[in-house]
Design a protein around this motif. Structure first.
Motif, PDB file in Angstrom:
ATOM      1  N   GLN A  79       0.833  -1.201   0.000  1.00 21.13           N
ATOM      2  CA  GLN A  79       0.000   0.000   0.000  1.00 21.13           C
ATOM      3  C   GLN A  79       0.869   1.253   0.000  1.00 21.13           C
ATOM      4  OE1 GLN A  79      -2.592  -0.276   3.362  1.00 21.13           O
ATOM      5  NE2 GLN A  79      -3.820  -1.969   2.469  1.00 21.13           N
ATOM      6  N   LEU A  80       1.972   1.223   0.756  1.00 21.08           N
ATOM      7  CA  LEU A  80       2.847   2.393   0.795  1.00 21.08           C
ATOM      8  C   LEU A  80       3.454   2.659  -0.575  1.00 21.08           C
ATOM      9  CD1 LEU A  80       4.310   4.595   2.380  1.00 21.08           C
ATOM     10  CD2 LEU A  80       6.068   2.872   2.971  1.00 21.08           C
ATOM     11  N   ARG A  81       3.891   1.632  -1.240  1.00 18.95           N
ATOM     12  CA  ARG A  81       4.484   1.825  -2.579  1.00 18.95           C
ATOM     13  C   ARG A  81       3.443   2.398  -3.547  1.00 18.95           C
ATOM     14  NH1 ARG A  81       6.693  -3.216  -1.369  1.00 18.95           N
ATOM     15  NH2 ARG A  81       5.190  -4.258  -2.744  1.00 18.95           N
ATOM     16  N   THR A  82       2.198   1.880  -3.464  1.00 20.96           N
ATOM     17  CA  THR A  82       1.120   2.370  -4.345  1.00 20.96           C
ATOM     18  C   THR A  82       0.826   3.835  -4.061  1.00 20.96           C
ATOM     19  OG1 THR A  82       0.150   0.155  -4.432  1.00 20.96           O
ATOM     20  CG2 THR A  82      -1.273   2.017  -5.040  1.00 20.96           C
ATOM     21  N   SER A  83       0.733   4.198  -2.806  1.00 16.90           N
ATOM     22  CA  SER A  83       0.427   5.596  -2.442  1.00 16.90           C
ATOM     23  C   SER A  83       1.533   6.524  -2.913  1.00 16.90           C
ATOM     24  CB  SER A  83       0.247   5.709  -0.928  1.00 16.90           C
ATOM     25  OG  SER A  83      -0.841   4.930  -0.492  1.00 16.90           O
ATOM     26  N   LEU A  84       2.784   6.137  -2.711  1.00 13.09           N
ATOM     27  CA  LEU A  84       3.886   6.986  -3.136  1.00 13.09           C
ATOM     28  C   LEU A  84       3.947   7.102  -4.660  1.00 13.09           C
ATOM     29  CD1 LEU A  84       6.711   5.858  -0.667  1.00 13.09           C
ATOM     30  CD2 LEU A  84       5.377   7.987  -0.607  1.00 13.09           C
ATOM     31  N   VAL A 129       1.246   9.556  -5.688  1.00 15.72           N
ATOM     32  CA  VAL A 129       1.638  10.934  -5.388  1.00 15.72           C
ATOM     33  C   VAL A 129       2.672  11.415  -6.395  1.00 15.72           C
ATOM     34  CG1 VAL A 129       2.767  12.401  -3.682  1.00 15.72           C
ATOM     35  CG2 VAL A 129       1.057  10.754  -2.953  1.00 15.72           C
ATOM     36  N   LYS A 130       3.600  10.542  -6.730  1.00 12.71           N
ATOM     37  CA  LYS A 130       4.644  10.918  -7.677  1.00 12.71           C
ATOM     38  C   LYS A 130       4.036  11.221  -9.048  1.00 12.71           C
ATOM     39  CE  LYS A 130       8.952   9.167  -9.698  1.00 12.71           C
ATOM     40  NZ  LYS A 130       9.891   8.014  -9.758  1.00 12.71           N
ATOM     41  N   THR A 131       3.105  10.386  -9.509  1.00 15.44           N
ATOM     42  CA  THR A 131       2.456  10.598 -10.814  1.00 15.44           C
ATOM     43  C   THR A 131       1.675  11.901 -10.815  1.00 15.44           C
ATOM     44  OG1 THR A 131       2.308   8.218 -11.110  1.00 15.44           O
ATOM     45  CG2 THR A 131       0.854   9.592 -12.465  1.00 15.44           C
ATOM     46  N   THR A 191       2.424  14.157   4.048  1.00 15.43           N
ATOM     47  CA  THR A 191       2.390  14.124   5.528  1.00 15.43           C
ATOM     48  C   THR A 191       1.412  13.077   6.002  1.00 15.43           C
ATOM     49  OG1 THR A 191       2.959  16.469   5.616  1.00 15.43           O
ATOM     50  CG2 THR A 191       1.968  15.493   7.588  1.00 15.43           C
ATOM     51  N   ASN A 192       0.245  12.995   5.366  1.00 17.93           N
ATOM     52  CA  ASN A 192      -0.735  11.973   5.756  1.00 17.93           C
ATOM     53  C   ASN A 192      -0.212  10.574   5.504  1.00 17.93           C
ATOM     54  OD1 ASN A 192      -2.611  13.891   6.580  1.00 17.93           O
ATOM     55  ND2 ASN A 192      -3.507  14.096   4.532  1.00 17.93           N
ATOM     56  N   ILE A 193       0.479  10.365   4.377  1.00 20.60           N
ATOM     57  CA  ILE A 193       1.035   9.035   4.082  1.00 20.60           C
ATOM     58  C   ILE A 193       2.064   8.636   5.158  1.00 20.60           C
ATOM     59  CG2 ILE A 193       2.501   7.763   2.477  1.00 20.60           C
ATOM     60  CD1 ILE A 193       1.147   9.341   0.206  1.00 20.60           C
ATOM     61  N   HIS A 194       2.868   9.633   5.588  1.00 15.90           N
ATOM     62  CA  HIS A 194       3.872   9.324   6.628  1.00 15.90           C
ATOM     63  C   HIS A 194       3.198   8.929   7.922  1.00 15.90           C
ATOM     64  CE1 HIS A 194       7.605   9.562   8.874  1.00 15.90           C
ATOM     65  NE2 HIS A 194       6.917  10.284   9.801  1.00 15.90           N
TER      66      HIS A 194
END
Length: 822
Positions: free
Chosen positions: A229-234, A237-239, A622-625
């Motif tokens: 999930q973390l990889r997907t969220s990042l 965000v990057k895209t 910040t929310n992802i962190h």
């Protein structure tokens, strides 16, 4: 167990005198010696008595010569010889001689007075002691009766002490579960409990490891999902940020550098944690679940219960044995008590009581006679001392009157009445000395021979025990008995029982059994044979069969579980991979720092959609962190710590399990092969402990009867009182002091007579004296002048003038003058 032997001592009062019957036996001894002594022994006795014989001969010579000398001395003085002439020639040495005779007579009188004091003191001392004889003899006899009366009670006390070891044995039998079963348990515990503890620890570790693996497997699954999930969220965000940076505003010269900088930093915005390569732990969990189906802790508890039940099992198996064994001890107590009926102490005591009664009758019969005789002796000795005192008084009065009444200026014919009285008193003392001294010396010789022989033949040999050696001479007191004392007491004269040995043992307060060698009549050592009395105890203890069933520490299932645990492979998990994976950061960059940097760059852009979009991306990061990175980081930390703990617990698991299996097998072999031997050893040790109570008791009984039973010091004290105190200290010592003092005073009468006769000449008034007259000598005629004539001095002429020619003439008759001369 200690028995107090102080109660064996009879309450004896301090013995202070004797049994007078021993004096009568001494006279029989002298009679026996006189019949049995060989000529050689007679010569030894004469040589031993040579000093007493010589002194006695000198005393008898004094007795014979003193009256003869006095008789001839009186006759000589009646003939005006031997100083009887009432005339004194005056010499220049006269004053010196008078002083010399006075001082000499005074010194002799002092020594005579000391001898008289000795005589009075000895006479009074002997009289006082004889008066106390009755009371003191009763004291000794009562002491001996007390000794004999407590003997039966001592035997009963000794044998009654059997209840102490019996009660101790009963107490041990009632606690056999602790003494035997507890001892078996204590011996097995050091070998068994450590093995059981290791097995229990392994079982607890298996359960702990299984729970740890379950938790780790759950955390690992969550970590895999969270990292995806973390990889997907990042990535999203990057895209989104890449699309935002394609905004036309980034083409403007003012925003282009900032957009380029943001675009370049997007390469680090990616998830670095990937746990897909970590294998699942389900297989290990399944394997441990299979192992945990065997309740190793329950098996260990069962083995512990089997070990703890040993004392109870021992008590159950020995219940019948204890009941029978107590019956055996009760019967043994009856056998020990019957020993008192077998010891012939009553017969021996009756003999001693008879001797004491005979001695008391003898004392009561002869004591009044002895007291009456002693009163006559006291009176005779008192008269002797008074005669010596009378003579001494005349001498002292003569010295006193003569010295006080003497006038140096008075001539011998003009001496005063006091001085003349002093001379007469001295002559009276001389006459009394001649008249009574031989009588006094007769008494001195008799007391000297008696006291000296008693001191040399009885007192001194008694003190150095040579008297006992004479009494113990075989066949001396009885021609048919080798040893007189054993024949007298037991009617068995062949028993080596001597007076010296009995006296020495009683002096050391030993028991009558050892002193009188009663083992020749009744051998207590044989009757109290420890093996004989403990044989029944041993046979009963050998029948105490205790069987402990084999204790199984771990059954086959439990053993298979341990072996499966050794091959479970838990310690082969790739802990390094898990630890490396969990010690990394979930992201390549710190999202909070990245968001802050992005926010700072967005502030550099002009206002517009680009700046607003970038600020919204910072909030998303910040929310992802907070919502994904932090929980994942916590899971990774927990996974890391649990993995390290599991690695520590499972490290060396194969060696640990192998060691436990080895000691388990060795301990099980020990229980199988040596448990019965341990049970037998502890049973024997328990039996030996029971037997030791009775061994110590029987040894104490033997020691008490042979050494402490009826301690006979009162016998030695009574004998010491009879010989050393009464005969020697109360009779012989005062007697010797009497003859020594009176004899010394009597011997000193000889020089006293001489000095008194010489001194009386200087005190008495003489009938005639030497007269000095000066007469002229014819003058020498003159010679021629050529000759020298020496001058002749006047020489006095001496003339003896009878008192009838003197101015103060004495007109008494010649008969009166002769009487005065004597």
């Amino acid at each position: 167990m200690v028995w107090n032997s102080s109660c064996l001592q009879p309450p004896i009062r301090p013995a202070t005198l004797m049994i007078l019957v021993s004096l009568a036996s001494s006279f029989r001894l002298y009679a026996s010696l006189s019949k049995l002594c060989s000529p050689m022994l007679s010569l030894k006795i004469i040589y031993y008595e040579i000093g007493i014989i010589i002194c006695a001969a000198l005393g008898l010579l004094f007795v014979i010569l003193m009256p003869l000398v006095g008789f001839f001395f009186c006759l000589c003085r009646c003939c005006n010889k031997c100083g009887g002439e009432m005339h004194q020639r005056q010499k220049k040495s006269g004053p010196f001689l008078k002083k010399y005779f006075t001082i000499s007579l005074l010194v002799i009188c002092v020594f005579i007075s000391i001898g008289i004091i000795y005589g009075f003191a000895a006479n009074h001392y002997m009289r006082t002691n004889v008066e106390e004889t009755r009371k003191l003899s009763e004291s000794n006899l009562n002491d001996l009766r007390t000794l004999l009366n407590v003997v039966p009670g001592q035997i009963d006390y000794i044998l009654d002490q059997f209840t102490l070891p019996k009660e101790k044995a009963f107490d041990d039998l009632d606690n056999i579960n602790l003494l035997v079963g507890g001892s078996i348990y204590e011996r097995l515990k050091p070998k068994v409990l450590p093995v059981l503890k290791d097995i229990k620890d392994l079982a607890e570790d298996m359960k702990t490891n299984r729970d740890t693996l379950v938790r780790m497997n759950t955390v690992l699954t969550d970590m895999k999902q969270s990292s995806a999930q973390l990889r997907t969220s990042l990535r999203d965000v990057k895209t989104s940020m890449e699309q935002t940076l394609m905004d036309p505003q980034c083409s403007s010269p003012a925003a282009a550098p900032t957009c380029d900088s943001i675009r370049k930093s997007l390469s680090v915005l990616d998830g670095s944690a990937n746990f897909d390569h970590l294998p699942s732990l389900d297989g290990h969990i399944t394997q441990l679940d299979g192992l945990l189906q065997t309740d190793l802790s329950g098996l260990v508890q069962k083995a512990n219960e089997s070990l703890s039940n040993i004392p109870e099992e021992v008590q159950n198996q020995t219940r019948d044995f204890i009941s029978e064994f107590k019956k055996t001890l009760n019967s043994l107590q009856s056998d020990v008590k019957n020993i008192s009926t077998k010891i012939p102490i009553q017969k021996t005591l009756s003999n001693f009581v008879r001797y004491i009664n005979d001695s008391e009758d003898y004392i009561l019969h002869y004591l009044p006679t002895m007291e009456e005789c002693d009163s006559y002796r006291w009176l005779v000795c008192l008269v002797i001392c008074c005669l010596l005192t009378l003579i001494l008084i005349f001498y002292l009065l003569g010295l006193l009157c003569g010295t006080l009444g003497y006038d140096q200026k008075a001539t011998p014919t003009r001496r005063g009445c006091v001085s003349n009285t002093g001379g007469l008193l001295l002559m009276v003392g001389v006459g009394l000395s001649f008249f009574f001294s031989w009588i006094i010396m007769t008494i001195v010789v008799l007391t000297f021979v008696t006291g000296g022989n008693m001191e040399k033949l009885v007192c001194e040999p008694y003190r150095n025990k040579k008297l006992f050696q004479v009494l113990d001479t075989p066949y001396l007191l009885n021609e048919d008995w080798k040893y007189y004392l054993s024949g007298l007491v037991f009617n068995k004269p062949d028993i080596n029982l001597t007076f010296e040995q009995v006296y020495s043992d009683c002096k050391e307060n030993k028991g009558l059994y050892a002193t009188l060698k009663l083992d020749h009549i009744y051998n207590v050592s044989e009757q109290l044979n420890i093996t004989k009395h403990t044989g029944d105890i041993n046979s009963n203890l050998e029948n105490m069969n205790i069987r402990i069933e084999d204790i199984e520490l771990l059954d086959k299932t439990g053993m298979k579980t341990l072996m499966d645990l050794r091959s479970s492979g838990i310690d082969d998990i790739d802990y390094a991979a898990y630890l490396n994976a969990t010690e990394r950061s979930p992201t390549r960059v710190n999202l909070i720092s990245f968001a802050n940097n992005l926010r700072r760059k967005a502030h550099q852009l002009p206002s517009g959609n680009l700046k607003t979009s970038l600020k919204s991306h910072t909030d998303t990061l910040t929310n992802i962190h907070e919502n994904q990175v932090v929980p994942l980081q916590n899971s990774m930390n927990a996974m890391h710590q649990q993995m390290k703990g599991l690695q520590y617990r499972t490290s060396g698991l194969k060696v640990r399990v192998s060691t436990t299996i080895f000691f388990l097998n060795s301990t099980q072999d020990f229980l199988t092969s040596q448990l019965s031997e341990v049970v037998v050893e502890e049973s024997k040790q328990f039996g030996n402990k029971i037997i030791s109570y009775f061994e110590r008791y029987l040894q104490w009984v033997e020691m008490a009867i042979t050494q402490q039973f009826a301690a006979c010091r009162p016998v030695a004290t009574a004998l010491d009182s009879a010989v050393n105190v009464f005969l020697c200290s109360y009779i012989v010592d005062p007697l010797n002091l009497f003859w020594f003092g009176v004899g010394k005073a009597t011997i000193l009468l000889l020089p006293a007579v001489i000095f008194a006769v010489k001194l009386a000449k200087y005190f008495r008034r003489m009938y005639s004296e030497d007269v000095y007259e000066d007469e002229p000598v014819n003058k020498v005629q003159s010679k021629p002048r050529a000759q020298t004539v020496p001058r002749v001095q006047t020489v006095p002429m001496v003339q003896t003038v009878p008192m009838t020619n003197m101015r103060h003439a004495n007109t008494r008759s010649r008969v009166e003058q002769g009487t005065q001369t004597i």
